[in-house]
Design a protein around this motif. Structure first.
Motif, PDB file in Angstrom:
ATOM      1  N   PHE A  27      -5.338  -3.741  -5.149  1.00  0.00           N
ATOM      2  CA  PHE A  27      -6.124  -3.493  -3.875  1.00  0.00           C
ATOM      3  C   PHE A  27      -7.448  -3.565  -4.049  1.00  0.00           C
ATOM      4  CE2 PHE A  27      -2.334  -2.999  -1.789  1.00  0.00           C
ATOM      5  CZ  PHE A  27      -1.405  -1.682  -1.903  1.00  0.00           C
ATOM      6  N   GLY A  28      -7.761  -3.238  -5.099  1.00  0.00           N
ATOM      7  CA  GLY A  28      -9.343  -2.652  -5.356  1.00  0.00           C
ATOM      8  C   GLY A  28     -10.176  -3.672  -6.396  1.00  0.00           C
ATOM      9  N   ARG A  29      -9.615  -4.743  -6.674  1.00  0.00           N
ATOM     10  CA  ARG A  29     -10.078  -5.360  -7.706  1.00  0.00           C
ATOM     11  C   ARG A  29     -11.109  -6.629  -7.160  1.00  0.00           C
ATOM     12  NH1 ARG A  29      -7.860 -10.160  -8.761  1.00  0.00           N
ATOM     13  NH2 ARG A  29      -5.930  -9.311  -7.854  1.00  0.00           N
ATOM     14  N   PHE A  30     -12.226  -6.002  -6.763  1.00  0.00           N
ATOM     15  CA  PHE A  30     -13.190  -6.972  -6.145  1.00  0.00           C
ATOM     16  C   PHE A  30     -14.471  -6.344  -6.073  1.00  0.00           C
ATOM     17  CE2 PHE A  30     -13.772  -5.433  -1.830  1.00  0.00           C
ATOM     18  CZ  PHE A  30     -12.713  -4.614  -1.852  1.00  0.00           C
ATOM     19  N   GLY A  60     -11.808   0.016   5.998  1.00  0.00           N
ATOM     20  CA  GLY A  60     -12.243  -0.129   4.675  1.00  0.00           C
ATOM     21  C   GLY A  60     -11.537  -1.715   4.274  1.00  0.00           C
ATOM     22  N   THR A  61     -11.810  -1.990   3.053  1.00  0.00           N
ATOM     23  CA  THR A  61     -11.518  -3.316   2.501  1.00  0.00           C
ATOM     24  C   THR A  61     -10.755  -3.118   1.471  1.00  0.00           C
ATOM     25  OG1 THR A  61     -13.675  -4.401   3.311  1.00  0.00           O
ATOM     26  CG2 THR A  61     -12.237  -5.596   1.884  1.00  0.00           C
ATOM     27  N   ARG A  62      -9.335  -4.105   1.315  1.00  0.00           N
ATOM     28  CA  ARG A  62      -8.986  -3.989   0.069  1.00  0.00           C
ATOM     29  C   ARG A  62      -8.313  -5.416  -0.287  1.00  0.00           C
ATOM     30  NH1 ARG A  62      -3.127  -4.247   1.051  1.00  0.00           N
ATOM     31  NH2 ARG A  62      -2.564  -3.550   3.245  1.00  0.00           N
ATOM     32  N   ILE A  63      -7.849  -5.985  -1.196  1.00  0.00           N
ATOM     33  CA  ILE A  63      -7.276  -7.173  -1.700  1.00  0.00           C
ATOM     34  C   ILE A  63      -5.746  -7.177  -1.161  1.00  0.00           C
ATOM     35  CG2 ILE A  63      -6.460  -8.318  -3.765  1.00  0.00           C
ATOM     36  CD1 ILE A  63      -8.594  -7.716  -5.181  1.00  0.00           C
ATOM     37  N   VAL A  64      -5.369  -8.316  -0.851  1.00  0.00           N
ATOM     38  CA  VAL A  64      -3.773  -8.545  -0.668  1.00  0.00           C
ATOM     39  C   VAL A  64      -3.402  -9.505  -1.685  1.00  0.00           C
ATOM     40  CG1 VAL A  64      -2.167  -9.545   1.066  1.00  0.00           C
ATOM     41  CG2 VAL A  64      -4.287  -8.163   1.832  1.00  0.00           C
ATOM     42  N   ASP A  65      -2.678  -9.116  -2.881  1.00  0.00           N
ATOM     43  CA  ASP A  65      -2.340 -10.109  -3.724  1.00  0.00           C
ATOM     44  C   ASP A  65      -1.054 -10.428  -3.698  1.00  0.00           C
ATOM     45  OD1 ASP A  65      -3.155  -9.622  -7.340  1.00  0.00           O
ATOM     46  OD2 ASP A  65      -2.807 -11.243  -6.143  1.00  0.00           O
ATOM     47  N   LEU A  66      -0.624 -11.525  -4.194  1.00  0.00           N
ATOM     48  CA  LEU A  66       0.757 -11.718  -4.428  1.00  0.00           C
ATOM     49  C   LEU A  66       1.582 -10.904  -5.080  1.00  0.00           C
ATOM     50  CD1 LEU A  66       0.935 -15.538  -5.770  1.00  0.00           C
ATOM     51  CD2 LEU A  66       1.706 -14.717  -3.399  1.00  0.00           C
ATOM     52  N   LEU A  67       2.648 -10.401  -4.639  1.00  0.00           N
ATOM     53  CA  LEU A  67       3.535  -9.520  -5.309  1.00  0.00           C
ATOM     54  C   LEU A  67       4.183 -10.129  -6.496  1.00  0.00           C
ATOM     55  CD1 LEU A  67       5.438  -7.589  -2.600  1.00  0.00           C
ATOM     56  CD2 LEU A  67       3.472  -6.905  -3.969  1.00  0.00           C
ATOM     57  N   VAL A  68       4.661  -9.674  -7.358  1.00  0.00           N
ATOM     58  CA  VAL A  68       5.497 -10.095  -8.623  1.00  0.00           C
ATOM     59  C   VAL A  68       6.602 -10.639  -8.150  1.00  0.00           C
ATOM     60  CG1 VAL A  68       6.328  -9.767 -10.982  1.00  0.00           C
ATOM     61  CG2 VAL A  68       4.282  -8.730 -10.242  1.00  0.00           C
ATOM     62  N   GLY A  69       7.552  -9.877  -7.521  1.00  0.00           N
ATOM     63  CA  GLY A  69       8.623  -9.868  -6.930  1.00  0.00           C
ATOM     64  C   GLY A  69       8.930  -9.675  -5.485  1.00  0.00           C
ATOM     65  N   ASP A  70      10.284  -9.378  -5.193  1.00  0.00           N
ATOM     66  CA  ASP A  70      10.364  -8.899  -3.844  1.00  0.00           C
ATOM     67  C   ASP A  70       9.697  -7.676  -3.590  1.00  0.00           C
ATOM     68  OD1 ASP A  70      13.614 -10.137  -3.663  1.00  0.00           O
ATOM     69  OD2 ASP A  70      11.963 -10.300  -2.101  1.00  0.00           O
ATOM     70  N   PRO A  71       9.441  -7.434  -2.366  1.00  0.00           N
ATOM     71  CA  PRO A  71       8.755  -6.227  -2.099  1.00  0.00           C
ATOM     72  C   PRO A  71       9.800  -5.160  -1.945  1.00  0.00           C
ATOM     73  CG  PRO A  71       8.869  -7.463   0.048  1.00  0.00           C
ATOM     74  CD  PRO A  71       9.255  -8.496  -1.191  1.00  0.00           C
ATOM     75  N   LEU A  72       9.461  -4.036  -3.006  1.00  0.00           N
ATOM     76  CA  LEU A  72      10.758  -3.193  -3.224  1.00  0.00           C
ATOM     77  C   LEU A  72      10.511  -1.915  -2.281  1.00  0.00           C
ATOM     78  CD1 LEU A  72      10.976  -3.422  -6.933  1.00  0.00           C
ATOM     79  CD2 LEU A  72      12.264  -4.481  -5.450  1.00  0.00           C
ATOM     80  N   PRO A  73      11.567  -1.372  -1.812  1.00  0.00           N
ATOM     81  CA  PRO A  73      11.367   0.061  -0.953  1.00  0.00           C
ATOM     82  C   PRO A  73      10.877   0.798  -1.937  1.00  0.00           C
ATOM     83  CG  PRO A  73      13.642  -0.935  -0.803  1.00  0.00           C
ATOM     84  CD  PRO A  73      13.073  -1.727  -1.872  1.00  0.00           C
ATOM     85  N   ARG A  74       9.942   1.437  -1.580  1.00  0.00           N
ATOM     86  CA  ARG A  74       9.077   2.277  -2.349  1.00  0.00           C
ATOM     87  C   ARG A  74       9.646   4.014  -1.627  1.00  0.00           C
ATOM     88  NH1 ARG A  74       3.777   4.364  -1.830  1.00  0.00           N
ATOM     89  NH2 ARG A  74       3.648   3.474   0.373  1.00  0.00           N
ATOM     90  N   ILE A  75       9.761   5.024  -2.603  1.00  0.00           N
ATOM     91  CA  ILE A  75       9.924   6.255  -2.263  1.00  0.00           C
ATOM     92  C   ILE A  75       8.636   7.228  -2.510  1.00  0.00           C
ATOM     93  CG2 ILE A  75      12.285   6.325  -2.268  1.00  0.00           C
ATOM     94  CD1 ILE A  75      11.316   8.150  -4.870  1.00  0.00           C
ATOM     95  N   CYS A  76       7.715   6.390  -3.331  1.00  0.00           N
ATOM     96  CA  CYS A  76       6.652   7.194  -3.738  1.00  0.00           C
ATOM     97  C   CYS A  76       5.442   7.090  -3.004  1.00  0.00           C
ATOM     98  CB  CYS A  76       6.498   6.887  -5.420  1.00  0.00           C
ATOM     99  SG  CYS A  76       5.763   8.072  -5.977  1.00  0.00           S
TER     100      CYS A  76
END
Lengths: 89, 368, 375
Positions: C361-364, B352-368
């Motif tokens: 992820f999907g904004r394109f 598939g294809t997806r965007i790689v955007d800038l994060l707002v801040g640090d990558p935060l550990p997710r639990i979700c």
């Protein structure tokens, strides 16, 4: 609330029976195994979530899903092959 | 699918495109810092940092030398061209597998000079020390800086020391500024990227950031990982000598490779399309990142470069990188395309294809 | 990575995709809802929608327990964090959720000490090592995470740790699903059941969806192939005129759930009469609080919280997005006033929220990408 990943138990705590060490892709972590109905043994795979093992991974079931996917994959390849062959004629 | 359904879908697509265009306009608008106080997000290298730099610093200091916002400023002094850069180091813990804050302080600045195409020559070293900081630790830091400078072929020629009260400066903060000589014609810069260019990375990503996260000891995770801190000036020199068609080099530090890719897309107004499968990541980095719910693309490196090179010279560039020990696992991770401009796209392993955007801040550990 | 990589095989995905497409009736559209933030994340992260025919739409329901915390509760948490000697601990997901005066990072900029932890046990360890601090753990999550919180409280009680308490914001999934199903403006064809919640509650709680509402349910795993296989199973049920609960994630989900986990929850926590869900309003019996026997570990009792209700901003259309009535980009403020840096509502607040996932992820335009790839 879903980030849970599979890890392999490598060591069950001698002094602390509710703690075990799991390995995920070469990375080791301690997890609390108090929520499992039966204590796991080294070699078992468990699902880890926020420092707790939530469930043991049933290898038979895992295999069943993979077999299903394999079969789908195979029948798909057969169809693609059949389609390809029919074009030649 | 019948005509009514396909007509409905194409109306939906064009409505969606209107919204996407509107969002694009908003994103390109003049940046403003909305917060009243600085937060940790402003220091992580992502969107918040970018906004802060543009809205506050660039706005105040604006001049043509600053505007490119590359890793180093390129100064023309008549017969000589120099690259000038500065960086501050506030890492915690000070000592970690693979290095110390001292290594980062030397290598980080050397690397910023190297990726500008300059030969690094001289560094400054400013220390802010916390009252109570053990002298033995300071000595250890400084000895590691000496060793790093020797490997990189640079000298520390001036410096400064300040001491602040207990509770500030977290032990030791270091600032280094660096000067290098530019004798390569032309200028490297991400704004010159164009459709058809190849994007390379010099080795596996995310090692430094994950090592630091684990070294803080809060996560109870054990992994056989060390920081990738290293001076890349030698690697870069070899590359530039072999391949004249290199358009840009960037040091992948805070914010990771994803941030660099976005900087390229934004500066040159192009699309950067990368393949997930092609990105080198060590198993342990992948495992730790999965455990934490973090994407290695956003995790800091300290000895990896991203290369933008003319497509026709991609193979030569890869060969040049791989012939150096630091570039042994160099890989081509993607290409520059004309469309859609300003975006970074990832073709997933899955297809598939997806965007790689800038994060707002640090990558935060997710639990979700 | 074992039990992960096998479920990310692209060839098998194409095969499943073909099978799914073959089951679609020409001219008919299908809408499936997934009620789990983890599913939303996987779908976008792996670009799964590229594998589905255009007729199938995946709708992202209220499955992000971070997103649904109302602003008032964030304000309450910050209020607790401001009390003298308090060290607040929180999962990473929660750090950027805005209250009426900012998020946890903003609050730290003003002097609170809110630290990120990966596990409630980490919070307990901090309490153990810092006896002079009042350590509070912000407990969030569905039934997946509640057992871990409960076990940690039990541990704290067993060790007699007096400086530890939890601010309980656990929510339960079934009432939210019911609220969605009862909503008049919604037309769904089936559900992807939340895989990890189900490891705790089992599959039986979803039977009402099939029996009362006649919709098929497949409890789905989190790898891309799990989700595709689950969609395939949903389509099969529709084509065969069945409405049942099936367990695709059987390698991890036991039909009867995890009794030890349910017991732990039952020992320490109980249902609140009602709780406000951001975007969905008040839902009865949809959240947990600490029982009287463990009151000593209840931060709400230890610290008086203001409990002020803060209304969602008027421009927010999260309720409709959560119910699948609107797509993220159809919300009036999506991407303009409401972005991941400046989230207005719940769907943008956490990376799992439908709007955040789509934005990140999907904004394109898939059309333009296809054209660009061809060229």
């Amino acid at each position: 609330m879903c980030l849970a990943i599979p890890g392999e138990i490598v060591e069950v705590g001698a002094d602390r029976p509710d703690i075990a060490k799991v390995v995920v892709s070469g990375v080791k972590r301690s997890v609390n195994i108090g929520l499992l109905s039966e204590p796991p043994v080294a070699g078992d795979w468990v699902l880890i979530h926020v420092g707790f093992a939530l469930s043991k991974i049933d290898e038979a079931e895992a295999k069943a899903v993979l077999d299903f996917l394999e079969e789908i994959g195979q029948s798909y390849e057969d169809e693609v092959a059949a389609l390809r062959d029919s074009r030649i004629e | 699918m019948n005509d009514a359904t396909s007509a409905a879908m194409s109306t939906r697509d064009s409505r969606e495109q209107l919204v996407l265009d509107r969002i694009d306009r908003v994103r390109r608008a003049r940046p403003r810092v909305r917060e009243e106080r600085i937060t940790l997000a402003h220091g992580s290298g992502g969107k918040a940092t970018q906004t802060l730099v543009e809205a506050i610093f660039l706005d105040a200091f604006r001049n043509p030398l600053l505007e490119p916002l590359e890793d180093a400023a390129q100064l023309d002094l008549g017969s000589t061209r120099l690259a000038l850069t500065t960086d501050s180091f506030v890492v915690s813990p000070l000592f970690f597998p693979g290095g110390t804050i001292g290594d980062l302080a030397v290598n980080g600045t050397v690397n910023d000079l190297a990726v500008s195409g300059a030969t690094p020559k001289y560094l400054t070293a400013g220390f802010i020390l916390e009252e109570g900081f053990p002298v033995a630790d300071l000595t250890r830091v400084v000895q590691s800086m000496r060793a790093a400078a020797r490997v990189a072929g640079v000298e520390v020629v001036t410096g400064d020391t300040k001491v602040v009260q207990r509770g500030k400066a977290d032990g030791c903060y270091i600032n280094t500024a660096g000067v290098g000589v530019l004798n390569r014609p032309g200028q490297l810069g991400v704004a010159t990227a164009r459709a058809g260019d190849a994007v390379l990375v010099s080795g596996p990503i995310g090692e430094h950031g994950i090592t630091i996260m684990l070294a803080r000891g809060e996560l109870d995770i054990d992994a056989d990982l060390v920081s990738d801190t290293a001076p890349v000036n030698d690697l870069v020199a070899g590359l530039l000598a072999a391949v004249p068609g290199v358009r840009a080099l960037r040091d992948a530090t805070r914010g990771g490779v994803a941030t660099i890719l976005n900087e390229i897309a934004r500066a040159a107004d192009v699309a950067v399309v990368v393949d997930e499968d092609a990105i080198p990541v060590r198993d342990e980095v992948r495992g730790a990142a999965e455990l934490l719910g973090i994407d290695p693309l956003y995790v800091a490196c300290e000895g990896r470069i991203v290369v933008v090179v003319d497509g026709a010279e991609a193979d030569a560039a890869l060969a040049a990188l791989r012939s150096h020990p630091l570039g042994a696992q160099a890989a081509m991770i993607g290409r520059v395309k004309a469309d859609p401009p300003g975006l970074v796209l990832l073709n997933t392993t899955f297809g598939g294809t997806r965007i790689v955007d800038l994060l707002v801040g640090d990558p935060l550990p997710r639990i979700c | 990575m074992r039990f992960v990589d096998e479920y990310r095989d692209a060839d098998k995905a194409r095969a499943l995709s073909a099978k799914i497409t073959a089951l679609c009736e020409p001219g008919r559209e299908y809408k499936f809802m997934e009620v789990c933030g983890g599913h939303t994340h996987t779908i976008y992260k792996h670009g799964l929608e590229d594998y589905l025919p255009e007729q199938i739409t995946l709708v992202h329901g209220p499955g992000c327990p971070v997103c649904v915390i109302p602003m008032g509760r964030v304000d309450d948490a910050i209020h607790i964090a401001r009390q003298p000697g308090v060290l607040m601990t929180s999962f990473g997901d929660m750090m950027r959720v805005p209250g009426s005066g900012g998020n946890f990072f903003d609050s730290n900029a003003e002097g609170t000490n809110i630290r990120m932890v990966y596990s409630p046990l980490d919070a307990l360890a901090i309490a153990r090592h810092n006896p002079e601090q009042q350590v509070v753990f912000m407990a969030i999550g569905f039934e997946t995470t509640a057992p871990s919180t409960a076990m940690t409280v039990l541990r704290a009680a067993a060790e007699g740790i007096g400086n530890f308490s939890i601010f309980c914001n656990h929510v339960t999934i079934i009432p939210a699903i019911r609220a969605i199903l009862d909503s008049p403006d919604l037309r769904l064809d089936g559900f992807l059941g939340p895989g990890h919640v189900s490891t705790v509650i089992g599959c039986r709680p979803y039977e009402f969806i099939a029996q009362e509402y006649g919709k098929p349910v497949v409890v789905a795993g989190f790898e891309p192939l799990d989700i595709l296989q689950s969609i395939y199973l949903l389509m099969l049920q529709l084509v065969q005129g069945r409405a049942e609960v099936e367990n695709q994630y059987s390698r991890v989900v036991p039909w009867q759930g995890n009794l030890a986990a349910l017991r732990a929850i039952g020992e320490v926590l109980e249902l609140r009469p009602y709780f406000e869900w951001r975007g969905l309003g008040f839902i009865s019996h949809s959240a947990l609080r600490v029982v009287d026997d463990y009151a000593a570990f209840d931060a709400e009792r230890r610290f008086a919280v203001p409990g002020v209700r803060v209304a969602d901003p008027k421009s927010c259309q999260c309720g409709e997005v959560l119910k699948g009535v609107l797509k993220p980009w159809e919300c009036k403020v999506f991407g303009t006033a409401c972005t991941p840096e400046t989230p207005i509502g719940t769907c943008m607040v956490s990376p799992e929220g439908a709007c955040a996932a789509y934005y990140n992820f999907g904004r394109f335009s898939r059309q333009r990408v296809r054209e660009a790839s061809a060229g």
